[in-house]
Design a protein around this motif. Structure first.
Motif, PDB file in Angstrom:
ATOM      1  N   ARG A 261       0.743  -1.178  -0.076  1.00 54.61           N
ATOM      2  CA  ARG A 261       0.110  -0.116   0.051  1.00 54.61           C
ATOM      3  C   ARG A 261       0.778   1.122  -0.137  1.00 54.61           C
ATOM      4  O   ARG A 261       0.504   2.348  -0.539  1.00 54.61           O
ATOM      5  N   GLY A 262       1.840   1.174   0.703  1.00 52.70           N
ATOM      6  CA  GLY A 262       2.917   2.289   0.876  1.00 52.70           C
ATOM      7  C   GLY A 262       3.709   2.628  -0.795  1.00 52.70           C
ATOM      8  O   GLY A 262       3.894   3.607  -1.105  1.00 52.70           O
ATOM      9  N   ILE A 263       3.678   1.645  -1.251  1.00 53.90           N
ATOM     10  CA  ILE A 263       4.358   1.588  -2.703  1.00 53.90           C
ATOM     11  C   ILE A 263       3.404   2.306  -3.935  1.00 53.90           C
ATOM     12  O   ILE A 263       3.376   3.236  -4.283  1.00 53.90           O
ATOM     13  N   HIS A 264       2.238   1.463  -3.814  1.00 54.28           N
ATOM     14  CA  HIS A 264       1.070   1.882  -4.601  1.00 54.28           C
ATOM     15  C   HIS A 264       0.008   1.138  -4.066  1.00 54.28           C
ATOM     16  O   HIS A 264       0.123  -0.099  -4.700  1.00 54.28           O
ATOM     17  N   PRO A 265      -0.900   1.534  -3.736  1.00 57.08           N
ATOM     18  CA  PRO A 265      -2.166   0.588  -3.190  1.00 57.08           C
ATOM     19  C   PRO A 265      -3.099   0.104  -4.332  1.00 57.08           C
ATOM     20  O   PRO A 265      -3.175   1.099  -5.345  1.00 57.08           O
ATOM     21  N   ALA A 266      -3.484  -0.913  -4.122  1.00 56.07           N
ATOM     22  CA  ALA A 266      -4.390  -1.574  -5.219  1.00 56.07           C
ATOM     23  C   ALA A 266      -5.805  -0.819  -5.480  1.00 56.07           C
ATOM     24  O   ALA A 266      -6.185  -0.782  -6.569  1.00 56.07           O
ATOM     25  N   VAL A 267      -6.297  -0.315  -4.401  1.00 57.88           N
ATOM     26  CA  VAL A 267      -7.515   0.237  -4.419  1.00 57.88           C
ATOM     27  C   VAL A 267      -7.224   1.547  -5.151  1.00 57.88           C
ATOM     28  O   VAL A 267      -8.300   2.078  -5.819  1.00 57.88           O
ATOM     29  N   LEU A 268      -6.394   2.091  -5.257  1.00 58.31           N
ATOM     30  CA  LEU A 268      -5.976   3.509  -5.954  1.00 58.31           C
ATOM     31  C   LEU A 268      -6.061   2.997  -7.650  1.00 58.31           C
ATOM     32  O   LEU A 268      -6.549   3.773  -8.364  1.00 58.31           O
ATOM     33  N   THR A 269      -5.432   1.884  -7.827  1.00 55.89           N
ATOM     34  CA  THR A 269      -5.352   1.407  -9.272  1.00 55.89           C
ATOM     35  C   THR A 269      -6.601   1.028  -9.717  1.00 55.89           C
ATOM     36  O   THR A 269      -7.047   1.286 -10.909  1.00 55.89           O
ATOM     37  N   ASP A 270      -7.444   0.353  -8.994  1.00 56.29           N
ATOM     38  CA  ASP A 270      -8.883  -0.325  -9.254  1.00 56.29           C
ATOM     39  C   ASP A 270      -9.921   0.743  -9.191  1.00 56.29           C
ATOM     40  O   ASP A 270     -10.616   0.749 -10.063  1.00 56.29           O
ATOM     41  N   ARG A 271     -10.045   1.569  -8.275  1.00 60.65           N
ATOM     42  CA  ARG A 271     -11.411   2.484  -8.000  1.00 60.65           C
ATOM     43  C   ARG A 271     -10.756   4.030  -8.142  1.00 60.65           C
ATOM     44  O   ARG A 271     -11.907   4.672  -7.926  1.00 60.65           O
ATOM     45  N   GLY A 272      -9.647   4.412  -7.996  1.00 61.31           N
ATOM     46  CA  GLY A 272      -9.281   5.957  -8.141  1.00 61.31           C
ATOM     47  C   GLY A 272      -9.111   6.531  -6.977  1.00 61.31           C
ATOM     48  O   GLY A 272      -9.057   6.010  -5.627  1.00 61.31           O
ATOM     49  N   LEU A 273      -9.077   7.786  -6.964  1.00 62.90           N
ATOM     50  CA  LEU A 273      -8.775   8.706  -5.662  1.00 62.90           C
ATOM     51  C   LEU A 273      -9.778   8.790  -4.571  1.00 62.90           C
ATOM     52  O   LEU A 273      -9.841   8.601  -3.494  1.00 62.90           O
ATOM     53  N   ASP A 274     -11.122   8.784  -4.913  1.00 66.01           N
ATOM     54  CA  ASP A 274     -12.332   8.790  -4.085  1.00 66.01           C
ATOM     55  C   ASP A 274     -11.990   7.606  -3.100  1.00 66.01           C
ATOM     56  O   ASP A 274     -11.921   7.614  -1.879  1.00 66.01           O
ATOM     57  N   ALA A 275     -12.058   6.218  -3.618  1.00 63.14           N
ATOM     58  CA  ALA A 275     -11.880   5.076  -2.692  1.00 63.14           C
ATOM     59  C   ALA A 275     -10.433   4.912  -1.944  1.00 63.14           C
ATOM     60  O   ALA A 275     -10.733   4.730  -0.613  1.00 63.14           O
ATOM     61  N   ALA A 276      -9.488   5.362  -2.676  1.00 67.89           N
ATOM     62  CA  ALA A 276      -8.045   5.322  -1.925  1.00 67.89           C
ATOM     63  C   ALA A 276      -8.172   6.474  -0.845  1.00 67.89           C
ATOM     64  O   ALA A 276      -7.563   6.109   0.390  1.00 67.89           O
TER      65      ALA A 276
ATOM     66  N   PRO B  10     -11.938  12.112  12.752  1.00 67.53           N
ATOM     67  CA  PRO B  10     -13.091  12.127  11.548  1.00 67.53           C
ATOM     68  C   PRO B  10     -12.660  13.116  10.314  1.00 67.53           C
ATOM     69  O   PRO B  10     -12.776  14.144  10.319  1.00 67.53           O
ATOM     70  N   VAL B  11     -12.715  12.356   9.179  1.00 71.62           N
ATOM     71  CA  VAL B  11     -12.152  13.215   7.968  1.00 71.62           C
ATOM     72  C   VAL B  11     -13.315  13.080   6.815  1.00 71.62           C
ATOM     73  O   VAL B  11     -13.910  11.842   6.613  1.00 71.62           O
ATOM     74  N   LYS B  12     -13.907  14.087   6.393  1.00 70.79           N
ATOM     75  CA  LYS B  12     -14.873  14.190   5.377  1.00 70.79           C
ATOM     76  C   LYS B  12     -14.042  14.442   3.928  1.00 70.79           C
ATOM     77  O   LYS B  12     -13.351  15.281   3.968  1.00 70.79           O
ATOM     78  N   VAL B  13     -14.041  13.501   2.959  1.00 71.93           N
ATOM     79  CA  VAL B  13     -13.468  13.149   1.920  1.00 71.93           C
ATOM     80  C   VAL B  13     -14.420  13.579   0.681  1.00 71.93           C
ATOM     81  O   VAL B  13     -15.408  13.092   0.694  1.00 71.93           O
ATOM     82  N   THR B  14     -13.917  14.601  -0.303  1.00 70.73           N
ATOM     83  CA  THR B  14     -14.865  15.023  -1.094  1.00 70.73           C
ATOM     84  C   THR B  14     -14.048  15.397  -2.476  1.00 70.73           C
ATOM     85  O   THR B  14     -12.922  15.793  -2.510  1.00 70.73           O
ATOM     86  N   VAL B  15     -14.232  14.332  -3.330  1.00 67.72           N
ATOM     87  CA  VAL B  15     -13.491  14.135  -4.726  1.00 67.72           C
ATOM     88  C   VAL B  15     -14.463  14.498  -5.756  1.00 67.72           C
ATOM     89  O   VAL B  15     -15.613  13.826  -6.122  1.00 67.72           O
ATOM     90  N   ASP B  16     -14.140  15.691  -6.323  1.00 68.64           N
ATOM     91  CA  ASP B  16     -14.931  16.062  -7.539  1.00 68.64           C
ATOM     92  C   ASP B  16     -14.174  16.124  -8.809  1.00 68.64           C
ATOM     93  O   ASP B  16     -13.595  17.132  -9.238  1.00 68.64           O
ATOM     94  N   LEU B  17     -14.203  14.739  -9.361  1.00 66.09           N
ATOM     95  CA  LEU B  17     -13.330  14.776 -10.682  1.00 66.09           C
ATOM     96  C   LEU B  17     -14.133  13.983 -11.683  1.00 66.09           C
ATOM     97  O   LEU B  17     -14.897  12.774 -11.442  1.00 66.09           O
ATOM     98  N   ALA B  18     -14.425  14.477 -12.910  1.00 62.77           N
ATOM     99  CA  ALA B  18     -15.129  13.671 -13.756  1.00 62.77           C
ATOM    100  C   ALA B  18     -14.467  12.685 -14.591  1.00 62.77           C
ATOM    101  O   ALA B  18     -15.037  11.720 -14.773  1.00 62.77           O
ATOM    102  N   VAL B  19     -13.348  12.734 -14.616  1.00 61.65           N
ATOM    103  CA  VAL B  19     -12.355  11.575 -15.221  1.00 61.65           C
ATOM    104  C   VAL B  19     -11.135  11.535 -14.129  1.00 61.65           C
ATOM    105  O   VAL B  19     -11.004  12.538 -13.532  1.00 61.65           O
ATOM    106  N   ARG B  20     -10.472  10.562 -14.373  1.00 64.21           N
ATOM    107  CA  ARG B  20      -9.341  10.242 -13.682  1.00 64.21           C
ATOM    108  C   ARG B  20      -7.939  10.966 -14.134  1.00 64.21           C
ATOM    109  O   ARG B  20      -8.122  10.903 -15.519  1.00 64.21           O
ATOM    110  N   PRO B  21      -7.156  11.563 -13.266  1.00 64.82           N
ATOM    111  CA  PRO B  21      -5.920  11.919 -13.836  1.00 64.82           C
ATOM    112  C   PRO B  21      -4.887  10.892 -14.258  1.00 64.82           C
ATOM    113  O   PRO B  21      -4.905   9.414 -14.119  1.00 64.82           O
ATOM    114  N   ALA B  22      -3.829  11.003 -14.901  1.00 64.33           N
ATOM    115  CA  ALA B  22      -2.578  10.296 -15.052  1.00 64.33           C
ATOM    116  C   ALA B  22      -2.293   9.546 -13.886  1.00 64.33           C
ATOM    117  O   ALA B  22      -2.232   9.996 -13.020  1.00 64.33           O
TER     118      ALA B  22
END
Length: 408
Positions: A277-292, A303-315
């Motif tokens: 996960r410290g190298i590159h988490p699988a959830v980031l590759t599979d589901r993107g920034l929001d889930a990661a 407690p952390v509120k996460v808001t990711v407003d991206l129509a498409v995923r970046p590189a």
């Protein structure tokens, strides 16, 4: 008898009264001074020095150019040309110093050639330096400057010397016009391109940061493997070996050892997952920034509120940098801030990916605070990113990071 007020010869002085000590029959002359100001004389000196310096530069450039061009048929031609261009750099440096001292012109120094002994053999490093010197634009511009200075040096010397004798009333205006041409020549041929030089310096610095960061990451991974999972796997192998020996003699002890080894396997697998996960988490590759980022936020002490407003995923590279930036900031919140609440916002604005992390902790975070924030700023700067922190003592803390947007 009344004394007349004025003398009969019309001198304008009363009878019997001497001249005051502050007045004399003839007023003293004003102090002698030069007719021209100091800057005019400096410009005159510059123009008169043009001829000998231009002659020196012209002879040097023509000699080394013709000699190195003739000797390019041999093995010493290109090294000689490289040395000539480095010498032309020094002549250009002399002209810049003269322009700053006499013309009061602001001329920056170009960047030095980035010589490095990084070749696998000494010969490779030598030829790399020769080729770098041959294609040096600063050296070639300096040679061009010395070539065109010869006729200009003759003209300015003759005009200035003649003007000192026959046109001195208007000489300051003539001198200013001639030196303005000199200023233009120095700035156009000897001054570095500000934007290009700035960009080169930034890229060289960023390359060093990237190399250092990659080396530090490799050392961290090696250390984590050696001290964590590898040590557990060694203990597991030893425990299983002892259990194998006791399997026939003492089955109960062997079963206990196998049970203990099973626990070691679980811990080793957990450490390997954390390392991956410290190298590159699988959830980031599979589901993107929001889930990661949601996964990272769930491990924060506040407690952390996460808001990711991206129509498409970046590189993938930009996505990874954004993930690790938020992960490091949330770790700092857990360790240092004492916050009761935090938030993470990620959105895109034109060609930039923006990240804002906020917490209501004690504040006082600084780039030189030793909490890893300086390293984050360097990593973002290495990819043309920005890092801004606002953390007054007492809180709250707001960290804003920008990354260039690149699509997949």
């Amino acid at each position: 008898m009344t004394e007349p007020l004025f003398s009969p010869i019309g001198t304008g002085r009363p009878y019997g009264r001497p001249l005051p000590s502050s007045q004399t029959p003839s007023d003293p002359l004003p102090p002698a001074r030069f007719a021209f100001g100091g800057q005019t004389w400096r410009e005159i000196a510059h123009l008169l020095a043009n001829l000998p310096l231009a002659l020196l530069g012209f002879v040097y450039v023509t000699t080394v150019l013709f000699t190195s061009a003739f000797l390019t048929l041999t093995v010493i031609g290109f090294p000689l040309l490289a040395a000539a261009l480095m010498g032309a750099r020094q002549l250009g440096r002399l002209e810049r110093m003269r322009a700053r001292a006499l013309l009061r012109a602001r001329v920056d120094e170009p960047s030095p050639l980035p010589f490095r002994g990084g070749g696998r053999r000494a010969e490779e490093g030598f030829f790399a330096q020769v080729w770098m010197s041959v294609k040096d634009p600063v050296g070639w511009r300096s040679m061009l400057y010395e070539l065109i200075r010869m006729p200009w040096g003759i003209a300015t010397f003759v005009i200035t010397l003649t003007g000192l004798f026959v046109a001195w009333p208007v000489l300051p205006y003539i001198v200013r016009g001639l030196t303005n041409v000199d200023r233009v020549m120095v700035r156009s041929l000897l001054s570095p391109s500000d934007e290009l030089e700035r960009r080169i310096a930034e890229l060289e610095s960023d390359r060093g940061v990237v190399v250092d960061t990659a080396a530090a990451d490799l050392r961290r991974i090696e250390r984590d493997l050696h001290d964590g999972a590898q040590a557990r796997l060694v203990n597991l192998a030893m425990g299983l070996g002892l259990a194998k020996e006791k399997l026939l003699e003492d089955p109960d002890a062997a079963a206990s050892m196998v049970e203990e080894a099973h626990g070691e396997v679980k811990l080793a697998l957990q450490e390997l997952r954390d390392l991956a996960r410290g190298i590159h988490p699988a959830v980031l590759t599979d589901r993107g920034l929001d889930a990661a980022l949601s996964s990272v936020a769930s491990r924060c002490t506040a407690p952390v509120k996460v808001t990711v407003d991206l129509a498409v995923r970046p590189a993938a590279a930009i996505e990874g940098i954004a993930y690790f930036t938020v992960s490091e900031l949330l770790q700092n919140i857990s360790k240092h801030s004492g916050a009761k609440a935090a938030s993470v916002d990620v959105w895109r604005s034109e060609d930039r990916l923006l990240i804002q992390v906020w917490d209501d902790g004690r504040g006082g975070a600084r780039l030189d605070g030793g909490s890893g924030i300086a390293g984050l700023a360097e990593r973002l700067g290495a990819v043309d990113g920005l890092f801004v922190i606002e953390s007054p003592v007492g809180g709250p803390t707001t960290v804003t990071a920008e990354l260039p947007w690149r699509g997949r």
